[in-house]
Scaffold this active site. Structure first.
Site, mmCIF file in Angstrom:
data_model
loop_
_atom_site.group_PDB
_atom_site.id
_atom_site.type_symbol
_atom_site.label_atom_id
_atom_site.label_comp_id
_atom_site.label_asym_id
_atom_site.label_seq_id
_atom_site.Cartn_x
_atom_site.Cartn_y
_atom_site.Cartn_z
ATOM 1 N N HIS A 128 17.494 66.241 46.336
ATOM 2 C CA HIS A 128 17.457 65.060 47.220
ATOM 3 C C HIS A 128 17.827 63.731 46.042
ATOM 4 O O HIS A 128 17.736 63.968 44.856
ATOM 5 C CB HIS A 128 16.384 64.742 48.021
ATOM 6 C CG HIS A 128 15.113 64.859 46.931
ATOM 7 N ND1 HIS A 128 14.842 63.584 46.129
ATOM 8 C CD2 HIS A 128 14.009 65.516 46.529
ATOM 9 C CE1 HIS A 128 13.640 63.605 45.507
ATOM 10 N NE2 HIS A 128 13.022 64.958 45.812
ATOM 11 N N GLU A 182 8.523 71.117 47.850
ATOM 12 C CA GLU A 182 8.379 71.056 46.495
ATOM 13 C C GLU A 182 6.871 71.509 46.188
ATOM 14 O O GLU A 182 5.998 71.830 46.879
ATOM 15 C CB GLU A 182 8.321 69.554 45.905
ATOM 16 C CG GLU A 182 8.095 69.375 44.480
ATOM 17 C CD GLU A 182 9.247 69.868 43.587
ATOM 18 O OE1 GLU A 182 9.128 71.302 43.607
ATOM 19 O OE2 GLU A 182 9.726 69.467 42.714
#
Length: 203
Positions: free
Chosen positions: A9, A79
């Site tokens: 990202h 994550e």
């Protein structure tokens, strides 16, 4: 057989300051939004059989600004859970725990390397049938994509520490003579004219 394209990202305020960001759901910075749009231009014309995303806002927003249609979000793409180390930098953590590394020590109250490896193995098992039909893109985060690269090669999760990965980069996992290989790693998107990109390491 298609490839597996890994997209980290765009920038957030915490990634820009090297703070570990897992479950904290941050928006992209203006630079992160520009990076995400540039990713779309960089990958324009490439057909994806499916695009999967982490459920975190920063990953989904990156996919949206890049012009991707996300088939599904997957919690296994979230994550690494940093537990008590959420929001802290490596330098800060090592003041309390000299020599600490996430790749060997994991995070108290969060995940160990083996736990992250297990969930990315699950993801690879689900993605494999899709890769057999074409190229698949996954939009995720620094540490989890590094573990994904290691597990693609059959290496232990800790080997992800060998693969530096910065914001808004493209990596490609594929095959050569029937073996799983890395075709491209940590490729930055060319910056827009007149802009500068900070390529310092994250985490």
């Amino acid at each position: 057989m298609g490839d597996l394209v890994l997209i980290r990202h765009g920038e957030t305020t915490w990634s820009a300051t090297h703070r570990h960001t897992s479950y904290t759901d941050l928006e992209l910075t203006p630079d992160g939004e520009r990076q995400a749009r540039a990713l779309g231009g960089f990958l324009a014309g490439r057909h994806f059989a499916a695009v999967l995303s982490s459920p975190r806002v920063r990953a989904q927003r990156t996919a949206q600004l890049a012009g991707f249609t996300v088939a599904s979000t997957d919690e296994d793409l979230a994550e690494w859970n940093y537990g008590e180390y959420e929001g802290r930098t490596t330098v800060d953590i090592r003041e309390d725990h000299p020599g600490w590394t996430i790749w060997s020590d994991g995070c108290p109250g969060g995940e160990s390397p083996s736990e992250v490896g297990e969930r990315l193995d699950r993801l690879l098992a689900r993605v494999h049938p899709l890769v057999e039909t074409g190229t698949v893109a996954v939009v995720g985060h620094a540490h989890n994509l590094r573990v994904l690269g290691a597990r693609w090669l059959g290496l232990p999760p800790s080997a992800g520490g060998l693969f530096r990965l910065e914001t808004a980069t493209v990596s490609v996992l594929g095959h050569e003579h029937g073996r799983r290989v890395i075709l491209r790693w940590n490729q930055p998107v060319p910056p827009e004219p007149g802009t500068a990109t900070d390529r310092t390491g994250r985490h």
